[in-house]
Design an enzyme around this catalytic site. Structure first.
Site, PDB file in Angstrom:
ATOM      1  CG  ASP A  33      -2.048  -0.904   1.207  1.00  0.00           C
ATOM      2  OD1 ASP A  33      -2.126  -1.715   0.262  1.00  0.00           O
ATOM      3  OD2 ASP A  33      -2.898  -0.832   2.112  1.00  0.00           O
TER       4      ASP A  33
ATOM      5  CG  HIS B 280       2.517  -8.777   0.933  1.00  0.00           C
ATOM      6  ND1 HIS B 280       1.832  -9.879   1.411  1.00  0.00           N
ATOM      7  CD2 HIS B 280       2.406  -7.825   1.898  1.00  0.00           C
ATOM      8  CE1 HIS B 280       1.336  -9.602   2.609  1.00  0.00           C
ATOM      9  NE2 HIS B 280       1.666  -8.358   2.921  1.00  0.00           N
TER      10      HIS B 280
ATOM     11  CB  SER C  55      10.947   3.862   4.419  1.00  0.00           C
ATOM     12  OG  SER C  55      11.772   4.661   3.612  1.00  0.00           O
TER      13      SER C  55
END
EC number: 4.1.1.65
Length: 320
Positions: free
Chosen positions: A90, A147, A254
């Protein structure tokens, strides 16, 4: 004027000390104080707790537990098309596009070196020259686990010590070579789409960077480059990860940079700088059709041996 002050502080503030302090505080169990800090954070950054497996902020013993909170499975469905590479996290696209020789776009009018990003590893850089990149910024409100965009076999991991500049729109436009200067963990994978690098970039108050196969990579911050190599697929000890599987996480957040070999993938057309990303949605598409049961292509042993000889970093056993 305000931006100039913010940038000046990036060079003045003791970033390493602040990062250690933030990491220490975020790991402490402080009862009602922990809950208060989490509640204030949720309110200030407008965190959507309804997506979390545990939406009640009282269920988190430490701030770190909250920060790496897992999401409910159904809120981030994975695109299962074998020819599609999925978003790894995200966040927001900082920049993306073609790697022009050794140059990667950091911000409008500002490039940085691919080879410098990869800690001077010119053989690894050769895999990605004129390839494709995508830089994803994870804001404080985002889900902070990273991921896999596709199936992959881990071949190499490099920890690169560095600065801890904040990573945001302002610093990307004004701090030269930001991503090649900051602390980072480089992960090289064999995939169906050729070699892929997934790079986790640290920043101010990023207390730690972790991977699922090695645990916490940093801290400690010892100031030296460290390198781990891993066997190819089908070998004992190989680290194989599936598309959509968690590969790492930030405590606190980050940036993730993905590198793809030339001629292998095309980025999804609608994506551009500042596009919002959601884990599992399409990031790129294979140039050539890939069957669902095709095993990841591997880097030859000769290439791996040549790379090790050319880059005699600090080697560590993969079972660390």
């Amino acid at each position: 004027m305000l931006n100039e002050i913010k940038l000046s502080l990036q060079y003045i503030l003791p970033k390493q000390w602040l990062t250690r302090l933030a990491g220490w505080g975020a790991s402490k169990r402080a009862g009602w104080l922990t809950k208060l800090v989490i509640d204030l954070f949720v309110k200030y950054y407008k965190v959507n707790m309804s997506e979390a497996q545990k939406p009640d902020t009282a269920s988190y013993r430490t701030f770190n537990e909250f920060f790496v909170r897992p999401l409910r499975d159904e809120v981030r469905p994975l695109n299962t098309d074998p020819n599609v590479l999925a978003m790894p996290a995200d966040g927001v696209i900082s920049q993306l596009g073609r790697i022009e020789g050794d140059k990667i776009l950091q911000a409008k009018g500002h490039n940085y070196s691919l080879e410098a990003l990869l800690a001077g590893n010119y053989l690894m850089a050769d895999l990605f020259r004129n390839g494709t990149f995508a830089t994803t910024y994870l804001s404080p409100r985002d889900y902070h686990r990273v991921h896999m965009p596709c199936n992959g076999i881990l071949r190499e991991m490099i920890y690169v010590p560095g600065d801890l500049f904040s990573v945001n729109h302002l610093t990307a436009q004004n701090v030269p070579n930001l991503f090649a200067r900051n602390e980072r963990v480089i992960c090289l994978f064999d995939t169906e789409f050729g070699p892929m690098a997934q790079i986790l970039v640290g920043a101010t108050i990023v207390g730690s960077i972790e991977t699922v196969w090695a645990g916490t990579i940093t801290p400690p911050r010892e100031g030296i480059i460290k390198r781990w190599t891993y066997p190819a697929g089908e070998s004992d000890g190989a680290v194989a990860l599936l598309k959509g599987q968690e590969m790492g996480r930030f405590k606190l957040g980050s940036t993730v940079i993905n590198l793809f070999a030339p001629g292998k993938v095309e980025l999804v057309e609608h994506l551009q700088s500042l596009s919002v990303t959601r884990l599992g949605e399409p990031l790129a598409v294979s140039v050539e059709a890939v069957a669902a049961d095709v095993a990841p292509a591997v880097i030859s042993q000769e290439e791996a041996d040549a790379e090790r000889e050319a880059n005699p970093l600090v080697d560590n056993d993969q079972n660390r």
